[in-house]
Design an enzyme around this catalytic site. Structure first.
Site, short mmCIF file in Angstrom:
data_model
loop_
_atom_site.label_atom_id
_atom_site.label_comp_id
_atom_site.label_asym_id
_atom_site.label_seq_id
_atom_site.Cartn_x
_atom_site.Cartn_y
_atom_site.Cartn_z
N HIS A 1 59.16 34.47 59.21
CA HIS A 1 59.45 33.52 58.13
C HIS A 1 59.67 32.13 58.73
O HIS A 1 60.19 32.01 59.84
CB HIS A 1 60.68 33.97 57.34
CG HIS A 1 60.87 33.19 56.07
ND1 HIS A 1 61.48 31.96 56.05
CD2 HIS A 1 60.50 33.45 54.80
CE1 HIS A 1 61.48 31.51 54.81
NE2 HIS A 1 60.89 32.39 54.03
N GLU B 1 52.71 31.13 53.81
CA GLU B 1 53.77 30.31 53.21
C GLU B 1 53.74 28.91 53.84
O GLU B 1 54.33 28.73 54.92
CB GLU B 1 55.14 30.94 53.46
CG GLU B 1 55.36 32.24 52.74
CD GLU B 1 56.85 32.45 52.46
OE1 GLU B 1 57.20 32.63 51.29
OE2 GLU B 1 57.66 32.39 53.40
O1 LIG Z 1 60.35 31.50 51.51
C1 LIG Z 1 60.18 31.96 50.43
C2 LIG Z 1 60.34 33.35 50.27
O2 LIG Z 1 60.61 33.89 51.50
C3 LIG Z 1 59.79 31.18 49.27
O3 LIG Z 1 60.90 30.66 48.64
P1 LIG Z 1 60.70 29.89 47.23
O4 LIG Z 1 59.89 30.82 46.38
O5 LIG Z 1 62.09 29.67 46.73
O6 LIG Z 1 59.96 28.64 47.55
#
Ligand SMILES: O=C(CO)COP(=O)(O)O
Length: 223
Positions: A63, A133
């Site tokens: 992450h 992400e």
């Molecule tokens: O990092 C996230 C999930 O691990 C994403 O967070 P958000 O959906 O709050 O942007």
């Protein structure tokens, strides 16, 4: 909820047991991190063995907060993924570029380098879901457009095709995370290479989370 959509929740370590007790087996449990190797005297760390003991079947690794706040590097994350998979914990393998990297035109370079570290370490891709992400979209309310997300997802699939195998590229689910909510999930889910979502803030609101789950379900039904 359609049977062929996996729903996984990832509470902080200390609430895993409590959350698990409130859910049916339909919803699996993930941790947000795990130790890199076999459990032992690593004070404060949580081992894969302990996670399995409390009923986790998944772990989120790489992450952006682990990478950029805690300082974990690609190789360390790759090794964590390898150990978790060897011990039969499924892995949500995160990748994603920072804003300055996107602005410098390095999005693909960064994502491919992070993917390579997983590929160099893991014994198999059978139990990996890749989560794209973009760091600039996490918790910011600034979601990637469906086109921006799709562009990276298809590039990730292409990278897997060239560097792992055609089979892994077609079978591996690539999910998007970063400010996903009940209003933007449907458009994102329509993109061909977006197979699901990694949801932060919006997962804390039950009905909204259900809308997001259903957006993936509808895609499957429509497919
Ligand atoms: O990092 C996230 C999930 O691990 C994403 O967070 P958000 O959906 O709050 O942007």
């Amino acid at each position: 909820m359609e049977a062929d959509v996996d729903v996984v929740v990832a509470p902080p370590f200390v609430y895993i047991d409590q959350v698990k007790k409130t859910l049916t087996d339909r919803v699996e449990i993930s941790s947000q991190n795990s130790w890199v190797g076999k459990g032992g005297a690593f004070t404060g760390e949580i081992s894969v063995e302990q996670l399995k003991d409390v009923g986790c079947t998944w772990v989120i690794l790489g992450h952006s907060e682990r990478r950029h706040v805690i300082g974990e590097d690609d190789q360390f994350i790759g090794k964590k993924a390898a150990y978790a998979l060897t011990e039969n914990l499924k892995v949500i393998a995160c990748i994603g570029e920072r804003l300055e990297e996107r602005e410098a035109g390095k999005t693909f370079d960064v994502c491919f380098q992070q993917l390579k570290a997983y590929a160099d370490n893991v014994p198999s891709w059978d139990n990996i879901v890749v989560a794209y992400e973009p760091v600039w979209a996490i918790g910011t309310g600034k979601v990637a457009t469906p086109e921006q997300a799709q562009e990276v997802h298809v590039a990730v699939r292409d990278w897997l095709k060239k560097n792992v195998s055609v089979e892994v590229a077609s079978k591996t689910r690539i999910i998007y995370g970063g400010s996903v909510n009940g209003s933007n999930c449907a458009e994102l889910a329509k993109q061909e290479d977006i197979d699901g979502f990694l949801v932060g803030g919006a997962s804390l609101k039950g009905p909204e989370f259900a809308t997001i789950v259903n957006s993936v379900t509808l895609k499957k039904v429509a497919a």
